[in-house]
Motif scaffolding. Structure first.
Motif, mmCIF file in Angstrom:
data_model
loop_
_atom_site.group_PDB
_atom_site.id
_atom_site.type_symbol
_atom_site.label_atom_id
_atom_site.label_comp_id
_atom_site.label_asym_id
_atom_site.label_seq_id
_atom_site.Cartn_x
_atom_site.Cartn_y
_atom_site.Cartn_z
ATOM 1 N N ILE A 1 -6.517 -5.027 -11.226
ATOM 2 C CA ILE A 1 -7.272 -5.070 -9.964
ATOM 3 C C ILE A 1 -6.467 -4.529 -8.784
ATOM 4 C CG2 ILE A 1 -8.854 -6.894 -10.659
ATOM 5 C CD1 ILE A 1 -7.152 -8.919 -9.152
ATOM 6 N N GLY A 2 -5.218 -4.113 -9.042
ATOM 7 C CA GLY A 2 -4.404 -3.546 -7.980
ATOM 8 C C GLY A 2 -3.846 -4.608 -7.050
ATOM 9 N N ASP A 3 -2.995 -4.176 -6.154
ATOM 10 C CA ASP A 3 -2.374 -5.076 -5.185
ATOM 11 C C ASP A 3 -3.048 -4.875 -3.840
ATOM 12 O OD1 ASP A 3 -0.546 -6.848 -3.943
ATOM 13 O OD2 ASP A 3 0.675 -5.159 -3.300
ATOM 14 N N MET A 4 -3.830 -5.847 -3.453
ATOM 15 C CA MET A 4 -4.465 -5.777 -2.131
ATOM 16 C C MET A 4 -3.616 -6.535 -1.132
ATOM 17 S SD MET A 4 -8.520 -6.252 -2.324
ATOM 18 C CE MET A 4 -9.436 -5.744 -3.745
ATOM 19 N N ILE A 5 -3.334 -5.923 -0.011
ATOM 20 C CA ILE A 5 -2.598 -6.628 1.030
ATOM 21 C C ILE A 5 -3.478 -7.744 1.574
ATOM 22 C CG2 ILE A 5 -1.099 -4.676 1.597
ATOM 23 C CD1 ILE A 5 -2.920 -4.117 4.009
ATOM 24 N N SER A 6 -2.842 -8.782 2.099
ATOM 25 C CA SER A 6 -3.564 -9.979 2.558
ATOM 26 C C SER A 6 -4.742 -9.691 3.493
ATOM 27 C CB SER A 6 -2.596 -10.960 3.215
ATOM 28 O OG SER A 6 -1.660 -11.405 2.269
ATOM 29 N N PRO A 7 -4.594 -8.774 4.472
ATOM 30 C CA PRO A 7 -5.744 -8.507 5.346
ATOM 31 C C PRO A 7 -6.971 -7.995 4.576
ATOM 32 C CG PRO A 7 -3.749 -7.610 6.318
ATOM 33 C CD PRO A 7 -3.389 -8.049 4.928
ATOM 34 N N VAL A 8 -6.750 -7.193 3.528
ATOM 35 C CA VAL A 8 -7.884 -6.685 2.737
ATOM 36 C C VAL A 8 -8.508 -7.815 1.929
ATOM 37 C CG1 VAL A 8 -8.590 -5.066 0.923
ATOM 38 C CG2 VAL A 8 -6.953 -4.355 2.658
ATOM 39 N N LYS A 9 -7.660 -8.692 1.346
ATOM 40 C CA LYS A 9 -8.184 -9.842 0.593
ATOM 41 C C LYS A 9 -9.086 -10.689 1.484
ATOM 42 C CE LYS A 9 -4.299 -10.343 -2.592
ATOM 43 N NZ LYS A 9 -3.124 -11.144 -2.948
ATOM 44 N N SER A 10 -8.663 -10.889 2.721
ATOM 45 C CA SER A 10 -9.469 -11.672 3.669
ATOM 46 C C SER A 10 -10.803 -10.997 3.927
ATOM 47 C CB SER A 10 -8.725 -11.853 4.983
ATOM 48 O OG SER A 10 -7.538 -12.564 4.785
ATOM 49 N N ASN B 1 0.821 -1.218 0.000
ATOM 50 C CA ASN B 1 0.000 0.000 0.000
ATOM 51 C C ASN B 1 0.854 1.266 0.000
ATOM 52 O OD1 ASN B 1 -2.448 -1.226 -0.211
ATOM 53 N ND2 ASN B 1 -2.960 -1.100 1.947
ATOM 54 N N GLY B 2 2.052 1.161 -0.595
ATOM 55 C CA GLY B 2 2.942 2.311 -0.675
ATOM 56 C C GLY B 2 3.696 2.610 0.608
ATOM 57 N N GLN B 3 3.515 1.775 1.627
ATOM 58 C CA GLN B 3 4.157 2.023 2.922
ATOM 59 C C GLN B 3 5.561 1.426 2.945
ATOM 60 O OE1 GLN B 3 2.685 3.994 5.386
ATOM 61 N NE2 GLN B 3 1.382 4.365 3.616
ATOM 62 N N THR B 4 6.412 1.971 2.075
ATOM 63 C CA THR B 4 7.796 1.526 1.976
ATOM 64 C C THR B 4 8.726 2.723 1.961
ATOM 65 O OG1 THR B 4 7.568 1.431 -0.445
ATOM 66 C CG2 THR B 4 7.288 -0.641 0.768
ATOM 67 N N GLN B 5 9.966 2.474 2.363
ATOM 68 C CA GLN B 5 10.988 3.518 2.386
ATOM 69 C C GLN B 5 11.524 3.724 0.973
ATOM 70 O OE1 GLN B 5 13.760 1.639 4.986
ATOM 71 N NE2 GLN B 5 12.417 1.745 6.770
ATOM 72 N N GLY B 6 12.035 4.912 0.714
ATOM 73 C CA GLY B 6 12.694 5.151 -0.560
ATOM 74 C C GLY B 6 12.027 6.248 -1.362
ATOM 75 N N GLN B 7 12.720 6.645 -2.401
ATOM 76 C CA GLN B 7 12.265 7.739 -3.243
ATOM 77 C C GLN B 7 11.113 7.332 -4.163
ATOM 78 O OE1 GLN B 7 15.464 9.441 -5.496
ATOM 79 N NE2 GLN B 7 14.219 11.090 -6.312
#
Length: 197
Positions: free
Chosen positions: A89-98, A42-48
């Motif tokens: 369909i985008g990348d849904m993190i596992s908790p959202v898929k559940s 969900n974009g919650q990563t470090q970096g430029q």
């Protein structure tokens, strides 16, 4: 009553029906472009730059090659395309898929089958290959979690399993501009396609 729109116009001009996808409406350029602009975690990563699904897919294919060094190019292509439906369909993190429930899986399976057929793969990948790709996917998630997503090694070990050192040795998470990643994804596809011929 009018049905809600279930198709998306692609940059190639194709019109992909999400509920009834056909291989004829799928182009590698659309997949590469879409995945290069979809952020993992969900974009919650470090970096430029956001860590894209395209970058993740390239890493998974590399890891799969280490797990199954003698696998034919078609299974390496399957590894590269393992998250290809996320270009629409985008990348849904596992908790959202559940939380979404089984409908997400059905949609993902339909798109995956159409994508596989489009690129000369069987609609359903053999179980052994699927497990090896999943192993590569989990190792990639562990690497991403510990290198750019702020997880401790202990947290990542619990969630994804501690990877064997020989599989990750010399590999680092790469953050690149989306267009550069898109081009790398397309180039890798071309290499694998050539090896399948």
């Amino acid at each position: 009553m009018k049905q809600p729109r279930a198709w998306q116009r692609m940059l190639s001009g194709r019109r992909l029906d999400l509920l009834d996808p056909t291989p004829f409406d799928i182009e590698i350029e659309d997949i590469a472009h879409g995945l290069a602009f979809v952020a993992r975690w969900n974009g919650q990563t470090q970096g430029q730059f956001a860590y894209s699904v395209a970058e993740h897919s390239l890493l998974v294919e590399t890891l799969f090659g280490r797990i199954a060094p003698n696998a034919p190019a078609k299974w390496r292509l399957a590894a590269l395309l393992h998250d290809a439906p996320e270009y629409v369909i985008g990348d849904m993190i596992s908790p959202v898929k559940s939380a979404v429930g089984p409908g997400y899986g059905v949609l993902d399976d339909r798109l995956t089958a159409a994508i596989h057929i489009r690129f000369g793969l069987p609609a359903t990948i053999p179980s052994k290959i699927k497990k090896q790709i999943k192993k590569a996917d989990r190792i990639s998630a562990w690497m991403e979690a510990t290198q750019i997503a702020g997880f401790t090694t202990d947290e990542a070990n619990k969630l994804f399993g501690k990877p064997e050192l020989n599989l990750t040795e010399g590999l680092d998470i790469t953050l690149r501009p989306p267009v550069e990643t898109r081009n790398a994804f397309t180039a890798r596809y071309q290499v694998l396609l050539g090896a399948m011929a």
